[in-house]
Design a protein around this motif. Structure first.
Motif, PDB file in Angstrom:
ATOM      1  N   SER A 172       7.209   3.562  -1.002  1.00 41.56           N
ATOM      2  CA  SER A 172       8.553   3.277  -0.043  1.00 41.56           C
ATOM      3  C   SER A 172       9.859   3.454   0.077  1.00 41.56           C
ATOM      4  N   ASP A 173       9.491   4.786   0.675  1.00 36.78           N
ATOM      5  CA  ASP A 173      11.431   5.091   0.761  1.00 36.78           C
ATOM      6  C   ASP A 173      11.649   5.763   2.303  1.00 36.78           C
ATOM      7  N   ARG A 174       9.634   5.929   2.781  1.00 34.04           N
ATOM      8  CA  ARG A 174       9.575   6.147   4.147  1.00 34.04           C
ATOM      9  C   ARG A 174       9.577   5.584   4.937  1.00 34.04           C
ATOM     10  N   VAL A 175       8.907   4.152   4.560  1.00 32.71           N
ATOM     11  CA  VAL A 175       8.225   2.913   5.648  1.00 32.71           C
ATOM     12  C   VAL A 175       9.029   3.314   7.043  1.00 32.71           C
TER      13      VAL A 175
ATOM     14  N   ARG B 137      -0.468  11.293   2.606  1.00 29.35           N
ATOM     15  CA  ARG B 137      -0.419   9.402   1.201  1.00 29.35           C
ATOM     16  C   ARG B 137      -0.750   8.445   2.397  1.00 29.35           C
ATOM     17  N   VAL B 138       0.087   8.393   3.543  1.00 31.25           N
ATOM     18  CA  VAL B 138       0.261   7.325   4.425  1.00 31.25           C
ATOM     19  C   VAL B 138      -0.868   7.113   4.644  1.00 31.25           C
ATOM     20  N   ALA B 139      -1.878   8.250   5.281  1.00 33.78           N
ATOM     21  CA  ALA B 139      -3.147   7.687   5.570  1.00 33.78           C
ATOM     22  C   ALA B 139      -4.265   7.256   4.354  1.00 33.78           C
ATOM     23  N   ILE B 140      -3.880   7.443   3.515  1.00 31.72           N
ATOM     24  CA  ILE B 140      -4.973   7.017   2.127  1.00 31.72           C
ATOM     25  C   ILE B 140      -3.517   5.477   1.756  1.00 31.72           C
TER      26      ILE B 140
ATOM     27  N   ALA C 105       0.408  -1.728  -0.143  1.00 30.23           N
ATOM     28  CA  ALA C 105      -0.320  -0.196  -0.276  1.00 30.23           C
ATOM     29  C   ALA C 105       0.936   1.363  -0.013  1.00 30.23           C
ATOM     30  N   LEU C 106       1.834   1.226   0.599  1.00 27.71           N
ATOM     31  CA  LEU C 106       2.911   2.290   0.919  1.00 27.71           C
ATOM     32  C   LEU C 106       3.543   2.302  -0.514  1.00 27.71           C
TER      33      LEU C 106
END
Length: 231
Positions: free
Chosen positions: A136-139, A153-156, A129-130
């Motif tokens: 993908s570089d902020r997980v 974007r995390v919330a989405i 989903a991320l």
């Protein structure tokens, strides 16, 4: 896509505060099909927030019926409503509602944890989903280490991770600058193009134009339903 995701028939919502009686919704009829992208607009006090709460199964109608993927929401218990919210609806809020002490990955995993999904599967689905929202570089970043647009974007991603029937976005750009607003709206449009059903609650004409159809509410009644004009 022809399946009906949600249908409201004569939905009314009334409140009693002391001697004051308020009719917040006055006989709402509304249908949204699978793959639709609908914006609901209205000024403060129009009944917009009450309608959002009904659609999100955060409240139930005083009268009338609300069916979500064929289920009559008014007949569900509180526990059943909570299960429907977690399984069938992906929420995106103005305030992001991320837990500050958790990483992006852990925040996205939360709905799956509540649903009892095993850890390895949670991680796989949350990472996917991320990746879909370009993070993908902020997980491993916590909310304070992310910009407002990245937090949304995390919330989405969190809204997507359960593969819900409906994405319900309540003023999702309200706390964002113009560039982040464009990015989030572009992401929602991309998700719609992939077949997602999206209901966007907003008071901004510019934001509403991102949708396929605009529904306007005033004094608890739907006044205009019209195709949106995208730029």
């Amino acid at each position: 896509m022809t399946g009906v995701v949600l249908h409201l028939d004569g939905v009314r919502k009334s409140y009693q505060t002391g001697t004051l009686h308020v009719d917040a919704l006055r006989g709402i009829d509304l249908g949204i099909d699978e793959g639709d992208y609908v914006a609901i607009m209205g000024p403060s006090g129009s009944g917009k927030s009450t309608l959002m709460n009904i659609l999100g199964c955060l409240d139930t109608p005083t009268s009338g019926t609300y069916r979500l993927v064929g289920v009559d929401v008014g007949e569900l218990s509180e526990n059943e409503l909570a299960e429907v919210r977690n399984r069938l609806i992906g929420f995106v809020f103005q305030q992001f509602n991320l837990l500050a002490h958790l990483t992006a990955l852990r925040n996205v995993e939360l709905p799956l944890a509540y649903a009892g999904v095993p850890g390895d599967e949670r991680r796989r689905r949350a990472l996917a989903a991320l990746g879909r929202v370009g993070l993908s570089d902020r997980v491993d970043h916590r909310p304070r280490e992310l910009s407002g647009g990245q937090q949304q974007r995390v919330a989405i991603a969190r809204a997507l991770v359960t593969d819900p029937a409906l994405i319900l976005a309540d003023e999702p750009t309200g706390n964002l600058d113009s560039r982040s607003t464009r990015d989030v709206l572009a992401l929602l449009e991309e998700l719609h193009d992939q077949g997602r059903t999206i209901v966007l609650i907003t008071h901004e004409e510019e934001v509403a134009r991102a949708a396929q159809r605009v529904v306007r509410i005033h004094d608890g009644e739907l006044r205009v339903t019209a195709p949106a004009v995208r730029r």
